[in-house]
Write a protein that holds these residues in place. Structure first.
Motif, PDB file in Angstrom:
ATOM      1  N   ILE B  14       0.811  -1.110   0.011  1.00 30.26           N
ATOM      2  CA  ILE B  14      -0.081   0.047  -0.100  1.00 30.26           C
ATOM      3  C   ILE B  14       1.041   1.127   0.030  1.00 30.26           C
ATOM      4  O   ILE B  14       0.632   2.184  -0.820  1.00 30.26           O
ATOM      5  CB  ILE B  14      -0.842  -0.231   1.144  1.00 30.26           C
ATOM      6  CG1 ILE B  14      -1.992  -1.312   1.292  1.00 30.26           C
ATOM      7  CG2 ILE B  14      -1.840   1.139   1.359  1.00 30.26           C
ATOM      8  CD1 ILE B  14      -2.645  -1.305   2.567  1.00 30.26           C
ATOM      9  N   GLU B  97      -3.792   0.768  -5.863  1.00 32.00           N
ATOM     10  CA  GLU B  97      -3.393   1.799  -7.131  1.00 32.00           C
ATOM     11  C   GLU B  97      -3.432   3.134  -6.447  1.00 32.00           C
ATOM     12  O   GLU B  97      -2.456   3.795  -6.990  1.00 32.00           O
ATOM     13  CB  GLU B  97      -4.603   1.606  -8.225  1.00 32.00           C
ATOM     14  CG  GLU B  97      -4.254   2.562  -9.091  1.00 32.00           C
ATOM     15  CD  GLU B  97      -5.358   2.553 -10.419  1.00 32.00           C
ATOM     16  OE1 GLU B  97      -4.936   1.879 -11.304  1.00 32.00           O
ATOM     17  OE2 GLU B  97      -6.580   3.113 -10.036  1.00 32.00           O
ATOM     18  N   MET B 102     -11.115  10.375   2.988  1.00 36.14           N
ATOM     19  CA  MET B 102     -12.549  10.194   2.544  1.00 36.14           C
ATOM     20  C   MET B 102     -12.848  11.702   2.117  1.00 36.14           C
ATOM     21  O   MET B 102     -13.430  11.914   1.200  1.00 36.14           O
ATOM     22  CB  MET B 102     -13.537  10.109   3.684  1.00 36.14           C
ATOM     23  CG  MET B 102     -14.889   9.791   3.535  1.00 36.14           C
ATOM     24  SD  MET B 102     -15.260   8.693   2.274  1.00 36.14           S
ATOM     25  CE  MET B 102     -15.652   7.120   3.086  1.00 36.14           C
ATOM     26  N   LEU B 120      -8.843   9.744  -9.010  1.00 35.17           N
ATOM     27  CA  LEU B 120      -8.475   9.348  -7.434  1.00 35.17           C
ATOM     28  C   LEU B 120      -6.746   9.013  -7.507  1.00 35.17           C
ATOM     29  O   LEU B 120      -6.272   9.426  -6.695  1.00 35.17           O
ATOM     30  CB  LEU B 120      -9.051   8.261  -6.886  1.00 35.17           C
ATOM     31  CG  LEU B 120     -10.611   8.476  -6.515  1.00 35.17           C
ATOM     32  CD1 LEU B 120     -11.213   7.053  -6.145  1.00 35.17           C
ATOM     33  CD2 LEU B 120     -10.714   9.391  -5.322  1.00 35.17           C
ATOM     34  N   HIS B 138     -11.408   8.439   8.010  1.00 31.46           N
ATOM     35  CA  HIS B 138     -11.764   7.152   7.039  1.00 31.46           C
ATOM     36  C   HIS B 138     -10.463   7.539   6.018  1.00 31.46           C
ATOM     37  O   HIS B 138     -10.307   8.724   5.377  1.00 31.46           O
ATOM     38  CB  HIS B 138     -13.215   7.157   6.406  1.00 31.46           C
ATOM     39  CG  HIS B 138     -13.949   6.690   7.349  1.00 31.46           C
ATOM     40  ND1 HIS B 138     -14.681   7.664   8.034  1.00 31.46           N
ATOM     41  CD2 HIS B 138     -14.561   5.599   7.624  1.00 31.46           C
ATOM     42  CE1 HIS B 138     -15.758   6.979   8.940  1.00 31.46           C
ATOM     43  NE2 HIS B 138     -15.507   5.668   8.548  1.00 31.46           N
ATOM     44  N   LEU B 139      -9.910   6.216   5.345  1.00 25.67           N
ATOM     45  CA  LEU B 139      -8.808   6.197   4.540  1.00 25.67           C
ATOM     46  C   LEU B 139      -9.674   5.279   3.526  1.00 25.67           C
ATOM     47  O   LEU B 139     -10.506   4.525   3.734  1.00 25.67           O
ATOM     48  CB  LEU B 139      -7.606   5.620   5.196  1.00 25.67           C
ATOM     49  CG  LEU B 139      -6.619   5.854   4.237  1.00 25.67           C
ATOM     50  CD1 LEU B 139      -5.740   7.135   4.234  1.00 25.67           C
ATOM     51  CD2 LEU B 139      -5.467   4.770   4.957  1.00 25.67           C
ATOM     52  N   VAL B 140      -9.302   5.787   2.266  1.00 17.57           N
ATOM     53  CA  VAL B 140     -10.044   4.830   1.182  1.00 17.57           C
ATOM     54  C   VAL B 140      -8.840   4.568   0.206  1.00 17.57           C
ATOM     55  O   VAL B 140      -8.081   5.110  -0.093  1.00 17.57           O
ATOM     56  CB  VAL B 140     -10.872   5.830   0.426  1.00 17.57           C
ATOM     57  CG1 VAL B 140     -11.469   4.915  -0.797  1.00 17.57           C
ATOM     58  CG2 VAL B 140     -11.987   6.581   1.230  1.00 17.57           C
ATOM     59  N   ILE B 141      -8.721   2.915  -0.044  1.00 18.06           N
ATOM     60  CA  ILE B 141      -7.659   2.397  -0.565  1.00 18.06           C
ATOM     61  C   ILE B 141      -8.570   2.030  -1.979  1.00 18.06           C
ATOM     62  O   ILE B 141      -9.403   1.302  -2.086  1.00 18.06           O
ATOM     63  CB  ILE B 141      -6.939   1.336  -0.044  1.00 18.06           C
ATOM     64  CG1 ILE B 141      -6.601   1.833   1.159  1.00 18.06           C
ATOM     65  CG2 ILE B 141      -5.921   0.803  -0.929  1.00 18.06           C
ATOM     66  CD1 ILE B 141      -5.828   0.911   1.941  1.00 18.06           C
ATOM     67  N   ILE B 142      -8.148   2.308  -3.079  1.00 18.51           N
ATOM     68  CA  ILE B 142      -8.437   1.902  -4.443  1.00 18.51           C
ATOM     69  C   ILE B 142      -7.696   1.115  -5.141  1.00 18.51           C
ATOM     70  O   ILE B 142      -6.156   1.161  -5.014  1.00 18.51           O
ATOM     71  CB  ILE B 142      -8.707   3.041  -5.328  1.00 18.51           C
ATOM     72  CG1 ILE B 142      -9.742   4.084  -4.851  1.00 18.51           C
ATOM     73  CG2 ILE B 142      -9.225   2.443  -6.797  1.00 18.51           C
ATOM     74  CD1 ILE B 142      -9.491   5.065  -4.007  1.00 18.51           C
ATOM     75  N   LEU B 143      -8.048  -0.192  -5.325  1.00 10.41           N
ATOM     76  CA  LEU B 143      -7.322  -1.427  -5.776  1.00 10.41           C
ATOM     77  C   LEU B 143      -7.641  -1.615  -7.291  1.00 10.41           C
ATOM     78  O   LEU B 143      -8.776  -1.480  -7.467  1.00 10.41           O
ATOM     79  CB  LEU B 143      -7.416  -2.417  -5.134  1.00 10.41           C
ATOM     80  CG  LEU B 143      -7.216  -2.466  -3.377  1.00 10.41           C
ATOM     81  CD1 LEU B 143      -8.409  -2.428  -2.604  1.00 10.41           C
ATOM     82  CD2 LEU B 143      -6.510  -3.772  -2.988  1.00 10.41           C
ATOM     83  N   LYS B 144      -6.825  -2.017  -8.139  1.00  5.46           N
ATOM     84  CA  LYS B 144      -7.079  -2.535  -9.284  1.00  5.46           C
ATOM     85  C   LYS B 144      -6.785  -3.995  -9.582  1.00  5.46           C
ATOM     86  O   LYS B 144      -5.957  -4.489  -8.930  1.00  5.46           O
ATOM     87  CB  LYS B 144      -6.173  -1.741 -10.419  1.00  5.46           C
ATOM     88  CG  LYS B 144      -4.791  -1.962 -10.491  1.00  5.46           C
ATOM     89  CD  LYS B 144      -4.030  -1.242 -11.689  1.00  5.46           C
ATOM     90  CE  LYS B 144      -2.467  -1.845 -11.405  1.00  5.46           C
ATOM     91  NZ  LYS B 144      -1.493  -0.466 -11.181  1.00  5.46           N
TER      92      LYS B 144
END
Lengths: 238, 238
Positions: B14, B97, B102, B120, B138-144
Motif C-alpha cells: 500500500i 492503485e 474520505m 483518485l 476514514h481512509l480509502v484504498i482503491i485497488l486495481k
C-alpha cells in the motif's frame, strides 16, 4: 522491576483471506528485551510473524490486530504494575470498515448520501458473498481510524515511564523531531524514539531519543537504541 | 521429471510501511513438494513468511508481490521445461492503485470525473507525504485488478500439466465444484483443487480434485491432497 514491551506489526482483517499488515520485523523490540538485565521481569506483546526475544525473564503474549493489542495491554496494565512501558509495535492507524466494487461506490455516490462512509458500509453489508468476487476492475476498501492504543497506558498507570515510537518515511531531520515531539506531548509519553524508514537496514538503525524536556540523544544501530532506552528507563526509575 | 510449485500468499504494497497480505501458511505446498519422489527436480516459488519444504531436490525462489511472482514464473517457464506446474499460491486478485482520505474522495467526486479511479489516482499522486497522515476519520484504498498469473503457464508451455487451486469461503459443495470447474476451463488447467476455508484446520483439509472430464476425487487431509495431486500428475506424464 517489571516492564511491558510491545513489538512487531499488527494485521487488520479485510475479509477471511486478506489482511492489511504493518511491516515490522520486531528485531528492535527483541534487541531491547534481550539487553535488559535478567532480573528485570518482561511482559512482551508481539505477533507470530515477528522475531521473538529469548530469556527466562521474558513472557510472550501473541496478538494479531490493533483490537487484540488494546485488549491485552489493558488486561496486563490492570493486573501488573509496570515501571516502564516500551511501545515499539507498529500499530495500524486504520482498520477496514467495508469493501465494495467501484460500481457499488459510484452507485452509492449517485444517491447523494449524507454520510458516504456509512452508506458504503450498508452497501457492503448487503452483499452476500464472504469473499468479494474478482470480476471487477477496481475494488475500494474503506478504513476507519483506530483508537490510539498508546493512550491506554497513562490512563491506567499514570506513574509508569512511557516510551513511544514515531516512524516516518524520508523526511528532513527537523520534521522528524518536530513530529516526534508532538507525538510525545499528545500521548503523555516520557520518551519518544524518532526514526525514519530510509535510515533502517538490518542492524543499522538511525534513531533519536527525545525526552519531555526536549533533550535528544542519537543512536546509529539497534543495539545503541536499545542501550539508550534501557539507560533512560533505568535512570528515570531510580 | 522437473516440476514447478508455487505456495504461500502474496503481499501487495500500500505504501512503504503497509501491505495487503493473502493469508497462506504454505503448508499444503510444503507437503506436496516433500511427498514427491526425491528424483523429481522441484523449483519452488514462495514467500519468506511461508513454511518451506526441505530436500536436496528442491530449489526455493522467494517473491513478495503478484508482479514478482509473474516475473519469476515467466523466467523459469522460459528456461526450464516442466512436466507439471502446481500453482497453490494464494495470489492477490487486486493491488493498491491509490489511497486517499474520505475528504479527498468526496472532493474528487464533486468534480464529476468521467473516470473516478483515474481521478483518485491523480489526487493521490499529487499528495507529497509518503506515509498518509492518520489525521482523518476514514481512509480509502482503491485497488486495481491484477493480471491472472496462472494464464502465463500454458502460454509459455502448452504441454505442461497445470494444477490450479480454488479457495472459497463457506459455500455449498455444489457451488464450490461449479466455480472450480469454471476456473479450470478459463485457465486451461488440467486439474483444479477446490477447497473451502471453513474446512481447513491444520492438517485437516477437505478438498476435491477435479479433472478436465469432470471427474472428482475427494481428500480429507493435506497429505491426502498431496497424494491425489502427485498421483494425477504422475499418471498424466506417463
Amino acid at each position: 522491576m517489571r516492564i511491558l514491551i510491545t513489538a512487531g506489526g499488527t494485521a487488520e482483517k479485510i475479509d477471511d483471506v486478506r489482511s492489511i499488515t504493518n511491516h515490522s520485523s520486531g528485531r528492535l523490540g527483541q534487541t531491547i528485551a534481550e539487553k535488559f538485565p535478567k532480573e528485570v521481569e518482561i511482559d512482551y506483546i508481539t505477533t507470530k510473524q515477528a522475531l521473538q526475544p529469548k530469556g527466562d525473564n521474558i513472557k510472550i503474549y501473541l496478538i494479531e490486530s490493533t483490537t487484540d493489542l488494546a485488549k491485552k495491554m489493558t488486561e496486563l496494565l490492570e493486573k501488573n504494575p509496570y515501571q516502564a512501558v516500551i511501545h515499539s509495535m507498529a500499530v495500524s492507524d486504520f482498520t477496514p470498515e467495508s469493501s465494495v466494487t467501484m460500481e457499488t461506490l459510484e452507485e452509492t455516490i449517485s444517491k447523494n448520501p449524507t454520510d458516504l462512509a456509512n452508506a458504503l458500509k450498508v452497501a457492503a453489508d448487503s452483499r452476500t458473498e464472504k469473499k468479494i468476487s474478482s470480476n471487477t476492475d477496481h475494488l475500494v476498501i474503506i478504513l476507519k481510524q483506530n483508537p490510539k492504543v498508546i493512550s491506554i497506558v497513562k490512563k491506567i498507570q499514570p506513574e509508569t515511564i512511557l516510551v513511544g515510537f514515531k516512524l516516518l518515511v524520508d523526511v528532513p531531520m527537523i520534521e522528524l523531531l518536530n513530529v516526534a515531539k508532538a507525538s510525545l506531548e499528545k500521548n503523555q509519553a516520557d520518551f519518544v524514539l524518532a526514526n525514519d524508514l530510509t535510515e533502517i537496514s538490518g542492524e543499522n538503525h538511525h534513531g533519536y531519543l527525545l525526552n519531555k524536556n526536549g533533550k535528544v540523544k542519537e543512536a546509529k544501530t539497534k543495539s545503541e537504541i536499545a542501550e539508550l532506552i534501557i539507560q533512560a528507563v533505568t535512570e528515570e526509575t531510580k
